[in-house]
Enzyme design. Sequence first.
Site, short mmCIF file in Angstrom:
data_model
loop_
_atom_site.label_atom_id
_atom_site.label_comp_id
_atom_site.label_asym_id
_atom_site.label_seq_id
_atom_site.Cartn_x
_atom_site.Cartn_y
_atom_site.Cartn_z
N HIS A 155 0.86 -1.18 0.00
CA HIS A 155 0.00 0.00 0.00
C HIS A 155 0.90 1.23 0.00
O HIS A 155 1.70 1.42 0.91
CB HIS A 155 -0.92 0.02 1.22
CG HIS A 155 -1.83 1.21 1.26
ND1 HIS A 155 -3.10 1.20 0.72
CD2 HIS A 155 -1.65 2.47 1.76
CE1 HIS A 155 -3.66 2.37 0.88
NE2 HIS A 155 -2.81 3.16 1.51
N CYS A 156 0.77 2.06 -1.02
CA CYS A 156 1.64 3.22 -1.19
C CYS A 156 0.87 4.48 -0.83
O CYS A 156 -0.05 4.89 -1.57
CB CYS A 156 2.15 3.30 -2.63
SG CYS A 156 3.30 4.68 -2.90
N PRO A 157 1.19 5.14 0.29
CA PRO A 157 0.47 6.38 0.63
C PRO A 157 0.80 7.53 -0.32
O PRO A 157 0.01 8.47 -0.44
CB PRO A 157 0.97 6.68 2.06
CG PRO A 157 2.29 5.99 2.17
CD PRO A 157 2.18 4.77 1.31
N GLY B 219 -1.73 7.17 -2.84
CA GLY B 219 -3.07 7.11 -2.27
C GLY B 219 -3.85 5.88 -2.67
O GLY B 219 -5.09 5.95 -2.76
N ASN B 220 -3.18 4.76 -2.86
CA ASN B 220 -3.89 3.56 -3.29
C ASN B 220 -3.00 2.34 -3.04
O ASN B 220 -1.79 2.48 -2.81
CB ASN B 220 -4.25 3.64 -4.77
CG ASN B 220 -5.40 2.73 -5.15
OD1 ASN B 220 -5.87 1.93 -4.35
ND2 ASN B 220 -5.87 2.86 -6.39
#
Length: 388
Positions: free
Chosen positions: A168-170, A173-174
């Site tokens: 999950h890559c902040p 944002g997804n």
Amino acid sequence: MSAVMITRKITRKWEKLPGKNTFCCDGRVMMARQKGVFYLTLFLIVGTCSLFFAFECPYLAVHLSPAIPVFAVLLFVFVMAMLLRTSFSDPGVLPRALPEEANFIEMEIEAANGNVLAGQRPPPRIKNVQINNQIVKLKYCYTCKIFRPPRASHCSICDNCVDRFDHHCPWVGNCVGKRNYRYFYLFTLSLSLLTIYIFAFDIVHVVLRSVDSGFVNTLKETPGTVLEVLVCFFTLWSVVGLTGFHTYLISLNQTTNEDIKGSWSGKNRVQNPYSHKNIIKNCCEVLCGPTYPSVLDRRGLMLEDSCSSAPSNDATTVPVNKSSNPATQTTVRKSSAPLIPNEHTPDEAKPSIGSGTQKSSSSPKEEKPSSPISPNTVAPAVIKESTH
């Protein structure tokens, strides 16, 4: 007395999807709820490029080549396209099991495990499948009520199982998974090139202007250059390092989740069943493979029932929004009427399910309730619709 009016509202399926995702543009855009870092990414990219176009590009286009700002614009557009494609797409979310499917899976698990004595821990819910002559374990997700496919994992932030889950890559944002991993890699690769490009020509700009005006005067005349150099310097190492790490993973056909857990490099030295033992083949599969469709059907239509009370002095029959089949209706009857027709009720007065709009009749000897009935305390009996 009151009757319940049952109406049906047509909604999109994305409005009822579980999980912690947000949807925009009528379900076409799908992101995680935590989007603060994504806005920071947009601000850094757009802000740095805007300063470069405003301070460096006019001078470099005249003294070096007009191709410099043109190439920068093309690179900037490609970076933004890959970022938005990664952020706004379905990463490969797997639908949760329906109640009937979940009950069936529970029955299968109980039948396979047998009776577990009290105080004993039940065996883990695992299925074994064979992939390229290698045994791979499928784990059961207690949230989604499914056995996850190979390489899938449950994201705790989005609360969904994602196929070929990478991480999950902040910053985007997804989640990064099966359907948007190639776009994520192209984003990091193009962003690395853009950062190097801007950083290099910032230095060239300062050097060229320092020959005529001096180094100190050049910094005073172009204050944006200092800010660009600082942003690019601290961004360069992280972005280039991330691109190199994912290049390594692609060459081995691994995911970040598998690399962190050591799925194929543990004590048992289990071979990676997804690797072709060839760097070119692995890269082609990950970056040039087919584009998989979404399995969520986010924009599909579904019917939602809603109830509203309306005053009535007699038994009322309210049809639901009529469909193509006129026999599909919902009949609402008075709460004092019996669920099963009374033996003293004439045959022609007995209600029949599946007919058109009907009226409920009662025997003249039928006793009325001694106390007034409030619509909020007693709900009318509803005969469920029968679909032909």
